[in-house]
Design an enzyme around this catalytic site. Sequence first.
Site, PDB file in Angstrom:
ATOM      1  N   ARG A  52       0.848  -1.205   0.000  1.00 40.88           N
ATOM      2  CA  ARG A  52       0.000   0.000   0.000  1.00 40.88           C
ATOM      3  C   ARG A  52       0.880   1.249   0.000  1.00 40.88           C
ATOM      4  O   ARG A  52       0.611   2.225  -0.700  1.00 40.88           O
ATOM      5  CB  ARG A  52      -0.958  -0.002   1.218  1.00 40.88           C
ATOM      6  CG  ARG A  52      -2.030  -1.084   1.154  1.00 40.88           C
ATOM      7  CD  ARG A  52      -3.126  -0.869   2.203  1.00 40.88           C
ATOM      8  NE  ARG A  52      -2.643  -0.953   3.584  1.00 40.88           N
ATOM      9  CZ  ARG A  52      -2.552  -2.074   4.293  1.00 40.88           C
ATOM     10  NH1 ARG A  52      -2.935  -3.233   3.762  1.00 40.88           N
ATOM     11  NH2 ARG A  52      -2.108  -2.054   5.536  1.00 40.88           N
ATOM     12  N   LYS A 142     -12.294  14.703   4.634  1.00 38.82           N
ATOM     13  CA  LYS A 142     -13.400  14.133   3.868  1.00 38.82           C
ATOM     14  C   LYS A 142     -14.244  13.212   4.733  1.00 38.82           C
ATOM     15  O   LYS A 142     -13.712  12.505   5.587  1.00 38.82           O
ATOM     16  CB  LYS A 142     -12.869  13.339   2.669  1.00 38.82           C
ATOM     17  CG  LYS A 142     -13.994  12.809   1.780  1.00 38.82           C
ATOM     18  CD  LYS A 142     -13.506  11.836   0.735  1.00 38.82           C
ATOM     19  CE  LYS A 142     -13.957  10.428   1.116  1.00 38.82           C
ATOM     20  NZ  LYS A 142     -13.723   9.450   0.035  1.00 38.82           N
ATOM     21  N   GLU A 184     -19.361  14.601   1.420  1.00 42.79           N
ATOM     22  CA  GLU A 184     -19.597  13.679   0.299  1.00 42.79           C
ATOM     23  C   GLU A 184     -20.834  12.819   0.524  1.00 42.79           C
ATOM     24  O   GLU A 184     -20.736  11.724   1.076  1.00 42.79           O
ATOM     25  CB  GLU A 184     -18.364  12.785   0.081  1.00 42.79           C
ATOM     26  CG  GLU A 184     -18.525  11.848  -1.114  1.00 42.79           C
ATOM     27  CD  GLU A 184     -17.330  10.920  -1.331  1.00 42.79           C
ATOM     28  OE1 GLU A 184     -16.448  10.846  -0.462  1.00 42.79           O
ATOM     29  OE2 GLU A 184     -17.295  10.257  -2.378  1.00 42.79           O
ATOM     30  N   LYS A 226     -18.610  17.182  -2.401  1.00 37.65           N
ATOM     31  CA  LYS A 226     -18.206  16.112  -3.318  1.00 37.65           C
ATOM     32  C   LYS A 226     -19.443  15.279  -3.593  1.00 37.65           C
ATOM     33  O   LYS A 226     -19.973  14.617  -2.691  1.00 37.65           O
ATOM     34  CB  LYS A 226     -17.091  15.267  -2.694  1.00 37.65           C
ATOM     35  CG  LYS A 226     -16.679  14.069  -3.536  1.00 37.65           C
ATOM     36  CD  LYS A 226     -15.313  13.553  -3.126  1.00 37.65           C
ATOM     37  CE  LYS A 226     -14.956  12.275  -3.847  1.00 37.65           C
ATOM     38  NZ  LYS A 226     -13.536  11.930  -3.713  1.00 37.65           N
TER      39      LYS A 226
HETATM   40  P1  13P Z   1     -14.390   7.063  -6.830  1.00 44.09           P
HETATM   41  O1  13P Z   1     -13.967   8.190  -7.737  1.00 44.09           O
HETATM   42  O2  13P Z   1     -13.678   5.792  -7.095  1.00 44.09           O
HETATM   43  O3  13P Z   1     -15.882   6.933  -6.738  1.00 44.09           O
HETATM   44  O4  13P Z   1     -13.930   7.447  -5.358  1.00 44.09           O
HETATM   45  C1  13P Z   1     -14.085   8.709  -4.889  1.00 44.09           C
HETATM   46  C2  13P Z   1     -14.131   8.687  -3.430  1.00 44.09           C
HETATM   47  O5  13P Z   1     -13.447   9.412  -2.766  1.00 44.09           O
HETATM   48  C3  13P Z   1     -15.074   7.759  -2.791  1.00 44.09           C
HETATM   49  O6  13P Z   1     -15.227   8.090  -1.467  1.00 44.09           O
END
Ligand code: 13P
Length: 347
Positions: A52, A142, A184, A226
Site C-alpha cells: 500500500r 473528507k 460527500e 463532493k
Molecule cells: P471514486 O472516484 O472511485 O468513486 O472514489 C471517490 C471517493 O473518494 C469515494 O469516497
Amino acid sequence: MTTYRPEKADELIQTARAMVAPGKGILAIDESNGTCNKRFEAVGIDPSEEKRRQYRELLLTIPDLETYVSGAILYDETIRQSTADGKSFIDVMRERGQVVGIKVDTGAKPLAGSDGEKVTEGLDGLRERIAEYYGMGARFAKWRAVITIGRDGRPTRGCIEANAHALARYAALCQEGGLVPIIEPEVLIDGDHDIDTCERVTEEELNEVFRQLYHQNVMLEGVILKTSMVISGKDAASRAGVEEVAERTVETLLRTVPAALGGVVFLSGGQGVEESTAHLNAMHQRHGDRLPWPLTFSYARAIQGPALGYWKGESANAEEAQKRAFKRAKFNGLASEGKYSADMESA
Ligand code: 13P
C-alpha cells in the site's frame, strides 16, 4: 457569510480556493486498508502495508502531477507514511504546493432500525483527531455518506436525515479546527433505476444536507461538496447519454447548492474512466457560463484504475503506471475547463 465566522475563516476560504484552483482537481487515494486490499487482490497484488505504501508513493510522486492535481485525500495509514527514501508523504505534497487532505469518517455502518441502509460514523473523538491532523499539516478532510436507491422506498427520510446531520456535525468540527470539510453524500450508481429517480433522490439529499449545514452554523465559503452525478443506474435498461447526464447534473446542482459554496467536485462512483472525463467536460462546454462555483473532479477509480491494473505491484511497471494515471489527471484537468476532447484518448 453566515453570521457565524469560524476563527480560521480566512484560512479556510484560502484553502478551499486552492483545492479547486482553475484547471485542477483533487486526487482521492483515501481507500481504507480493507478497500485498498480488495482492489489489490482483484489484480493479484499482495495486500500488505508495504505494498500500500509503495502504491501511494507511486501515485504521489507522479512527475508534474501538481499541474492538474491541487491536493490528495489520504487515509490515516498513508498520512503517516514516507517514500522509500524517507521523505514523508506530507512533505512530498507540500513541496509541490499541494494541499494535504485526510479521510476522517470511520466508515458507513448499518443504520439501526432500517432494512440495509447505512449511516456513516466517526464523530466521537473527532475534535481531537482533527487537531492531530491539522498539527501534522493536513488542511482539508473528507466524510462520505452512502445513499442507496432501491425499489422498496429507499432511501428513507430516516437515512437521508441521519447522514445529513452527521455530515453537518463533521463539517462544523472541521471548520473549528481549521480543516476545510469535503462533504460527500454519495448516491450510489448501483441498481437499475432511471435517471429521473437519481435526480429526485440527489435533489432531496442535497436539500437536506444544506439545511443541516445551515443549522450547524457551517460557513459555506469554506466547504467543498463532493457529489455523485445525476446518472442512470448501472444496470438500467437504457442509460442516459453524456449530454443528458451533464445537463441534469448541472440543473440539479443549480437548484440545490448555494452560490456561496467554496466549490463542487465529483466522485467517479464506478463510471467508466473516459465517461467520467466526458461528463465533466460536457458540463463545462455546454453549461460553463451558468456555474456559480468552481466545478471539478475528485476521482479515485477514474484516475487510479489504469495505473493499478498496469502496476500489478512490480517496480518495473511503476513508470508506465505513473504515465497512465497522469494521463487521466491531465484529461480531467482539461475537462474541468471544457478543453478535453475524446480524440485526445487515441492521440
Ligand atoms: P471514486 O472516484 O472511485 O468513486 O472514489 C471517490 C471517493 O473518494 C469515494 O469516497
